[in-house]
Design a protein around this motif. Structure first.
Motif, PDB file in Angstrom:
ATOM      1  N   LEU A 100       0.834  -1.176   0.000  1.00 51.82           N
ATOM      2  CA  LEU A 100       0.000   0.000   0.000  1.00 51.82           C
ATOM      3  C   LEU A 100       0.880   1.241   0.000  1.00 51.82           C
ATOM      4  CD1 LEU A 100      -2.480  -1.246   2.714  1.00 51.82           C
ATOM      5  CD2 LEU A 100      -3.165  -0.651   0.377  1.00 51.82           C
ATOM      6  N   ARG A 101       0.388   2.294  -0.656  1.00 47.24           N
ATOM      7  CA  ARG A 101       1.095   3.573  -0.694  1.00 47.24           C
ATOM      8  C   ARG A 101       0.167   4.674  -0.208  1.00 47.24           C
ATOM      9  NH1 ARG A 101       4.859   5.565  -3.796  1.00 47.24           N
ATOM     10  NH2 ARG A 101       4.399   7.296  -2.363  1.00 47.24           N
ATOM     11  N   LEU A 102       0.735   5.649   0.506  1.00 50.48           N
ATOM     12  CA  LEU A 102      -0.033   6.798   0.963  1.00 50.48           C
ATOM     13  C   LEU A 102       0.873   8.019   0.927  1.00 50.48           C
ATOM     14  CD1 LEU A 102      -2.560   6.995   3.872  1.00 50.48           C
ATOM     15  CD2 LEU A 102      -0.780   8.732   3.690  1.00 50.48           C
ATOM     16  N   ASP A 103       0.434   9.055   0.221  1.00 52.03           N
ATOM     17  CA  ASP A 103       1.172  10.316   0.148  1.00 52.03           C
ATOM     18  C   ASP A 103       0.389  11.409   0.855  1.00 52.03           C
ATOM     19  OD1 ASP A 103       3.026   8.972  -1.328  1.00 52.03           O
ATOM     20  OD2 ASP A 103       2.661  10.034  -3.213  1.00 52.03           O
ATOM     21  N   LEU A 104       1.089  12.233   1.626  1.00 53.31           N
ATOM     22  CA  LEU A 104       0.502  13.366   2.327  1.00 53.31           C
ATOM     23  C   LEU A 104       1.120  14.648   1.790  1.00 53.31           C
ATOM     24  CD1 LEU A 104       0.728  11.956   5.981  1.00 53.31           C
ATOM     25  CD2 LEU A 104      -1.342  12.120   4.583  1.00 53.31           C
ATOM     26  N   SER A 105       0.279  15.636   1.524  1.00 51.99           N
ATOM     27  CA  SER A 105       0.784  16.912   1.031  1.00 51.99           C
ATOM     28  C   SER A 105       0.031  18.057   1.688  1.00 51.99           C
ATOM     29  CB  SER A 105       0.649  16.997  -0.494  1.00 51.99           C
ATOM     30  OG  SER A 105      -0.703  16.888  -0.875  1.00 51.99           O
ATOM     31  N   SER A 106       0.625  19.228   1.646  1.00 54.55           N
ATOM     32  CA  SER A 106      -0.007  20.413   2.211  1.00 54.55           C
ATOM     33  C   SER A 106      -1.097  20.915   1.267  1.00 54.55           C
ATOM     34  CB  SER A 106       1.040  21.509   2.422  1.00 54.55           C
ATOM     35  OG  SER A 106       1.527  21.970   1.171  1.00 54.55           O
ATOM     36  N   GLY A 107      -1.867  21.899   1.742  1.00 56.62           N
ATOM     37  CA  GLY A 107      -2.916  22.453   0.909  1.00 56.62           C
ATOM     38  C   GLY A 107      -2.392  23.131  -0.336  1.00 56.62           C
ATOM     39  N   MET A 108      -1.104  23.527  -0.313  1.00 59.00           N
ATOM     40  CA  MET A 108      -0.478  24.154  -1.479  1.00 59.00           C
ATOM     41  C   MET A 108       0.080  23.121  -2.454  1.00 59.00           C
ATOM     42  SD  MET A 108      -1.039  27.287  -0.836  1.00 59.00           S
ATOM     43  CE  MET A 108      -0.013  28.075  -2.078  1.00 59.00           C
ATOM     44  N   GLY A 109      -0.062  21.815  -2.097  1.00 59.86           N
ATOM     45  CA  GLY A 109       0.396  20.770  -2.997  1.00 59.86           C
ATOM     46  C   GLY A 109       1.820  20.303  -2.762  1.00 59.86           C
ATOM     47  N   GLN A 110       2.483  20.814  -1.731  1.00 61.36           N
ATOM     48  CA  GLN A 110       3.859  20.399  -1.448  1.00 61.36           C
ATOM     49  C   GLN A 110       3.855  19.072  -0.699  1.00 61.36           C
ATOM     50  OE1 GLN A 110       6.181  22.920   1.234  1.00 61.36           O
ATOM     51  NE2 GLN A 110       7.963  22.668  -0.092  1.00 61.36           N
ATOM     52  N   THR A 111       4.623  18.097  -1.185  1.00 61.93           N
ATOM     53  CA  THR A 111       4.651  16.773  -0.565  1.00 61.93           C
ATOM     54  C   THR A 111       5.285  16.835   0.813  1.00 61.93           C
ATOM     55  OG1 THR A 111       4.795  15.670  -2.719  1.00 61.93           O
ATOM     56  CG2 THR A 111       5.451  14.399  -0.791  1.00 61.93           C
ATOM     57  N   ALA A 120       4.964  13.876   3.141  1.00 63.38           N
ATOM     58  CA  ALA A 120       5.432  12.537   3.482  1.00 63.38           C
ATOM     59  C   ALA A 120       4.939  11.542   2.450  1.00 63.38           C
ATOM     60  CB  ALA A 120       4.963  12.125   4.866  1.00 63.38           C
ATOM     61  N   MET A 121       5.709  10.472   2.268  1.00 63.54           N
ATOM     62  CA  MET A 121       5.333   9.356   1.403  1.00 63.54           C
ATOM     63  C   MET A 121       5.542   8.066   2.195  1.00 63.54           C
ATOM     64  SD  MET A 121       7.100  10.614  -2.201  1.00 63.54           S
ATOM     65  CE  MET A 121       8.688  10.961  -1.430  1.00 63.54           C
ATOM     66  N   TRP A 122       4.470   7.303   2.337  1.00 62.65           N
ATOM     67  CA  TRP A 122       4.524   6.075   3.127  1.00 62.65           C
ATOM     68  C   TRP A 122       4.304   4.855   2.225  1.00 62.65           C
ATOM     69  CZ3 TRP A 122       0.636   7.525   7.633  1.00 62.65           C
ATOM     70  CH2 TRP A 122       1.181   8.588   8.363  1.00 62.65           C
ATOM     71  N   GLY A 139       6.964  -4.511   6.580  1.00 62.31           N
ATOM     72  CA  GLY A 139       6.992  -3.364   7.466  1.00 62.31           C
ATOM     73  C   GLY A 139       6.607  -2.068   6.787  1.00 62.31           C
ATOM     74  N   TRP A 140       7.086  -0.973   7.373  1.00 65.90           N
ATOM     75  CA  TRP A 140       6.666   0.374   6.991  1.00 65.90           C
ATOM     76  C   TRP A 140       7.890   1.209   6.629  1.00 65.90           C
ATOM     77  CZ3 TRP A 140       7.356   5.115   9.788  1.00 65.90           C
ATOM     78  CH2 TRP A 140       6.517   6.171   9.407  1.00 65.90           C
ATOM     79  N   LEU A 141       7.769   1.967   5.530  1.00 66.50           N
ATOM     80  CA  LEU A 141       8.803   2.895   5.091  1.00 66.50           C
ATOM     81  C   LEU A 141       8.161   4.251   4.899  1.00 66.50           C
ATOM     82  CD1 LEU A 141      11.536   3.827   3.806  1.00 66.50           C
ATOM     83  CD2 LEU A 141      10.660   2.915   1.630  1.00 66.50           C
ATOM     84  N   ALA A 142       8.797   5.302   5.413  1.00 68.20           N
ATOM     85  CA  ALA A 142       8.280   6.659   5.264  1.00 68.20           C
ATOM     86  C   ALA A 142       9.410   7.583   4.844  1.00 68.20           C
ATOM     87  CB  ALA A 142       7.664   7.145   6.567  1.00 68.20           C
ATOM     88  N   VAL A 143       9.165   8.347   3.787  1.00 65.99           N
ATOM     89  CA  VAL A 143      10.136   9.318   3.295  1.00 65.99           C
ATOM     90  C   VAL A 143       9.558  10.720   3.497  1.00 65.99           C
ATOM     91  CG1 VAL A 143      11.367  10.173   1.283  1.00 65.99           C
ATOM     92  CG2 VAL A 143      11.084   7.709   1.608  1.00 65.99           C
ATOM     93  N   TYR A 144      10.344  11.598   4.130  1.00 67.38           N
ATOM     94  CA  TYR A 144       9.948  12.981   4.374  1.00 67.38           C
ATOM     95  C   TYR A 144      10.917  13.882   3.604  1.00 67.38           C
ATOM     96  CZ  TYR A 144       6.812  11.362   8.062  1.00 67.38           C
ATOM     97  OH  TYR A 144       5.805  10.735   8.747  1.00 67.38           O
ATOM     98  N   PRO A 145      10.526  14.329   2.421  1.00 69.13           N
ATOM     99  CA  PRO A 145      11.453  15.085   1.559  1.00 69.13           C
ATOM    100  C   PRO A 145      11.917  16.402   2.175  1.00 69.13           C
ATOM    101  CG  PRO A 145       9.528  14.324   0.329  1.00 69.13           C
ATOM    102  CD  PRO A 145       9.237  14.092   1.762  1.00 69.13           C
ATOM    103  N   LEU A 146      11.046  17.121   2.898  1.00 66.38           N
ATOM    104  CA  LEU A 146      11.405  18.440   3.412  1.00 66.38           C
ATOM    105  C   LEU A 146      12.525  18.375   4.437  1.00 66.38           C
ATOM    106  CD1 LEU A 146       7.854  20.038   3.780  1.00 66.38           C
ATOM    107  CD2 LEU A 146       9.476  20.243   1.884  1.00 66.38           C
TER     108      LEU A 146
END
Length: 292
Positions: free
Chosen positions: A103-114, A116-118, A124-131
């Motif tokens: 499964l994949r789940l992406d979270l972004s701000s209201g302005m469209g900036q990513t 987190a990507m899970w 298990g679980w992998l999460a990438v936080y680009p900022l």
């Protein structure tokens, strides 16, 4: 004369001596009364009169039945609001994958900036936080989110099942007891289930699920969309509330279900080479990413 009359009246007022036969009859009557009370106490009861055992059983049978064309994968877009005593945020969600994982789940701000990507799979679980240029891993999604300050008692597979209406993969096939409430029928489960109960409204839709724990958490389901042909109505609002004061509300904007599984390539999440890798299932200090 007056004395004799008073004595006669007093004698009549005294209790008659109990014979062995009378004592046995009294004991039998008491035993029958206790048995009737015990039987009545075992009957299903609820907060509202008019408990209908047949209706309760029929609602559960329909709810627990698996659909013949159960989806294998899904894709949804939604908004997510997070509220806690320490923080609050509103995010946009893109959630997709196979209901049996990955499964994949992406979270972004209201302005469209990513933000987190899970990714969650059987390992298990992998999460990438680009900022913040961080990548977190853990064998257990719920434990990982707890370490990041978001103690959400659902992993991605469980959230996907709620979103796609695959309740049979979450809840036991049989209930332990049932009672009628003002909103429907509440079914409780045995000790082996991680869920304590589910409440079905009088149309059979699941509207309230309670988890187990020292202080139980709950999920409320609402805003059900009209049922498609051969499928049950799906909740457009999923609200999670935890004892610690965390409230997470997912509002589904668009949901697509498919009878076919997605390819592995569409569910990959490469680990950025420049990101700092932090295994959350090992001891060590780190800074959790701030919510946007």
């Amino acid at each position: 004369m007056m004395r004799r009359a008073l004595a006669s009246r007093a004698a009549r007022a005294l209790p008659r001596r109990r014979t062995p036969e009378r004592g046995r009859l009294c004991a039998l009557a008491l035993l029958l009364a206790c048995g009737l009370a015990a039987f009545t106490g075992c009957a299903p009861t609820g907060g509202k009169a008019g408990f209908d055992a047949g209706q309760a059983q029929a609602l559960w049978a329909s709810f627990a039945a698996s659909s013949a064309d159960a989806p294998q994968s899904f894709s949804l877009s939604a908004s997510l609001s997070i509220q806690s005593p320490q923080k609050s945020a509103r995010l946009l969600v893109k959630f997709w994958g196979n209901l049996e994982r990955p499964l994949r789940l992406d979270l972004s701000s209201g302005m469209g900036q990513t933000f987190a990507m899970w990714r969650e799979d059987s390992l298990g679980w992998l999460a990438v936080y680009p900022l913040s240029s961080q990548a977190f891993t853990h064998k257990d999604t719920k434990a990982a989110l707890g370490r990041l300050g978001m103690p959400i008692p659902l992993n991605l597979k469980e959230l996907a099942a709620l979103s796609a209406g695959r309740y049979s993969t979450l809840l036991p096939a049989a209930f332990k007891s049932v009672r009628k409430t003002s909103t429907g029928y509440e079914y409780t489960f045995g000790a082996t289930s991680v869920f304590s109960s589910v409440t079905l409204d009088f149309e059979g839709k699941p509207i309230h699920i309670v988890g187990k724990g020292v202080e139980p958490w709950s999920v409320d389901l609402g805003d059900f969309a009209a049922a498609e042909s051969g499928r049950k109505p799906l909740a457009q609002r999923i609200q999670l509330t935890t004892p610690g004061g965390l409230q997470v509300v997912l509002r589904v904007k668009k949901l697509e279900l498919s009878p076919e599984a997605m390819t592995d390539s569409s569910l990959e999440l490469p680990l950025p080479p420049q990101a700092r890798h932090i295994p959350l299932d090992r001891p060590g200090d780190f800074r959790a990413p701030d919510l946007p």
